[in-house]
Design a protein around this motif. Structure first.
Motif, PDB file in Angstrom:
ATOM      1  N   TYR A   6       1.414  -1.148   0.102  1.00 52.51           N
ATOM      2  CA  TYR A   6       0.485  -0.469  -0.002  1.00 52.51           C
ATOM      3  C   TYR A   6       0.717   1.452  -0.200  1.00 52.51           C
ATOM      4  O   TYR A   6       1.661   1.405   0.840  1.00 52.51           O
ATOM      5  CB  TYR A   6      -0.898  -0.245   0.950  1.00 52.51           C
ATOM      6  N   LEU A   7       0.340   1.956  -0.764  1.00 46.15           N
ATOM      7  CA  LEU A   7       1.222   3.100  -0.876  1.00 46.15           C
ATOM      8  C   LEU A   7       0.502   4.523  -0.151  1.00 46.15           C
ATOM      9  O   LEU A   7      -0.435   4.609  -1.507  1.00 46.15           O
ATOM     10  CB  LEU A   7       1.959   3.661  -2.329  1.00 46.15           C
ATOM     11  N   LYS A  84      -5.500 -12.949  -0.099  1.00 46.52           N
ATOM     12  CA  LYS A  84      -5.904 -13.854  -1.019  1.00 46.52           C
ATOM     13  C   LYS A  84      -4.844 -13.525  -2.122  1.00 46.52           C
ATOM     14  O   LYS A  84      -4.748 -14.362  -3.045  1.00 46.52           O
ATOM     15  CB  LYS A  84      -6.850 -14.565  -0.552  1.00 46.52           C
ATOM     16  N   ASP A  85      -5.474 -12.008  -2.868  1.00 44.76           N
ATOM     17  CA  ASP A  85      -6.002 -11.793  -3.945  1.00 44.76           C
ATOM     18  C   ASP A  85      -6.328 -10.046  -4.134  1.00 44.76           C
ATOM     19  O   ASP A  85      -6.213  -9.752  -2.915  1.00 44.76           O
ATOM     20  CB  ASP A  85      -6.726 -12.049  -5.109  1.00 44.76           C
ATOM     21  N   GLU A  88      -9.174  -8.487  -2.064  1.00 39.95           N
ATOM     22  CA  GLU A  88      -8.936  -8.693  -0.872  1.00 39.95           C
ATOM     23  C   GLU A  88      -8.237  -7.277   0.127  1.00 39.95           C
ATOM     24  O   GLU A  88      -8.448  -6.611   0.029  1.00 39.95           O
ATOM     25  CB  GLU A  88      -8.609 -10.051  -0.190  1.00 39.95           C
ATOM     26  N   ALA A  89      -7.196  -7.810  -0.775  1.00 40.98           N
ATOM     27  CA  ALA A  89      -6.180  -6.604  -0.616  1.00 40.98           C
ATOM     28  C   ALA A  89      -6.427  -4.744  -0.546  1.00 40.98           C
ATOM     29  O   ALA A  89      -6.092  -4.336  -0.200  1.00 40.98           O
ATOM     30  CB  ALA A  89      -4.758  -6.403  -0.981  1.00 40.98           C
ATOM     31  N   VAL A  90      -7.657  -4.449  -2.109  1.00 41.60           N
ATOM     32  CA  VAL A  90      -8.429  -3.545  -1.645  1.00 41.60           C
ATOM     33  C   VAL A  90      -9.459  -3.657  -0.973  1.00 41.60           C
ATOM     34  O   VAL A  90      -9.555  -2.358   0.074  1.00 41.60           O
ATOM     35  CB  VAL A  90      -8.962  -3.290  -3.457  1.00 41.60           C
ATOM     36  N   GLU A  91      -9.965  -4.613  -0.413  1.00 37.91           N
ATOM     37  CA  GLU A  91     -11.279  -4.510   0.414  1.00 37.91           C
ATOM     38  C   GLU A  91     -10.661  -4.173   2.184  1.00 37.91           C
ATOM     39  O   GLU A  91     -11.220  -3.190   2.315  1.00 37.91           O
ATOM     40  CB  GLU A  91     -11.749  -5.929   0.666  1.00 37.91           C
ATOM     41  N   ILE A  92      -9.398  -4.248   2.541  1.00 37.72           N
ATOM     42  CA  ILE A  92      -8.745  -4.627   3.769  1.00 37.72           C
ATOM     43  C   ILE A  92      -8.136  -2.903   3.424  1.00 37.72           C
ATOM     44  O   ILE A  92      -8.742  -2.375   4.683  1.00 37.72           O
ATOM     45  CB  ILE A  92      -7.572  -5.520   3.709  1.00 37.72           C
ATOM     46  N   VAL A 108      -2.653   0.306  -4.258  1.00 37.26           N
ATOM     47  CA  VAL A 108      -2.254  -0.999  -4.086  1.00 37.26           C
ATOM     48  C   VAL A 108      -1.019  -2.085  -4.747  1.00 37.26           C
ATOM     49  O   VAL A 108      -2.460  -1.448  -5.753  1.00 37.26           O
ATOM     50  CB  VAL A 108      -3.684  -2.222  -3.931  1.00 37.26           C
ATOM     51  N   ARG A 109      -0.538  -2.464  -4.491  1.00 38.62           N
ATOM     52  CA  ARG A 109       0.309  -3.147  -6.452  1.00 38.62           C
ATOM     53  C   ARG A 109       0.653  -4.176  -4.886  1.00 38.62           C
ATOM     54  O   ARG A 109       0.726  -4.793  -4.307  1.00 38.62           O
ATOM     55  CB  ARG A 109       2.014  -2.340  -5.737  1.00 38.62           C
TER      56      ARG A 109
END
Length: 116
Positions: A6-7, A84-85, A88-92, A108-109
């Motif tokens: 996350y930047l 997991k993908d 999910e990273a975007v949701e977090i 998000v990268r």
């Protein structure tokens, strides 16, 4: 599971306008959010970045003061999370306190492995 970077970009101008008490309250929100990620085993690493830096070009032949991004694009910090993908990273990332400031966003990268 994969790791994601996350930047955190922007928000510095709005943050600078806050009173000392408001800044403290906001930092407590960051601590609570990151603490929750840590408890879940999602947070792997992360720190704020200094606003000053250097830009190195041509294998060090040219070194200038930087970075040169506009305020809304300046990277102010980072986190590395496990998810997991990318969905999910975007949701977090949606729970991030940076969204308290206009113009701020999280990039998000996925962190890729160099191993094949």
């Amino acid at each position: 599971m994969s790791n994601f970077l996350y930047l955190f970009r922007g928000g510095d101008e709005a943050y600078a306008k806050l009173s000392q008490e408001e800044k403290q309250a906001h930092m407590e929100l960051w601590g609570k959010w990151m603490g929750g990620l840590r408890e879940k085993g999602t947070l792997l690493d992360g720190l704020p970045l200094d606003k000053d830096g250097k830009v190195v070009r041509n294998r060090g032949e040219v070194v200038t003061n930087g970075p040169f991004a506009e305020g809304a694009e300046m990277v102010g910090g980072y986190l590395i999370v496990s998810a997991k993908d990318i969905d999910e990273a975007v949701e977090i990332s949606k729970g991030c306190p940076i969204f308290d400031y206009e113009g701020a966003f999280v990039e998000v990268r996925e962190i890729l492995s160099l191993e094949q």
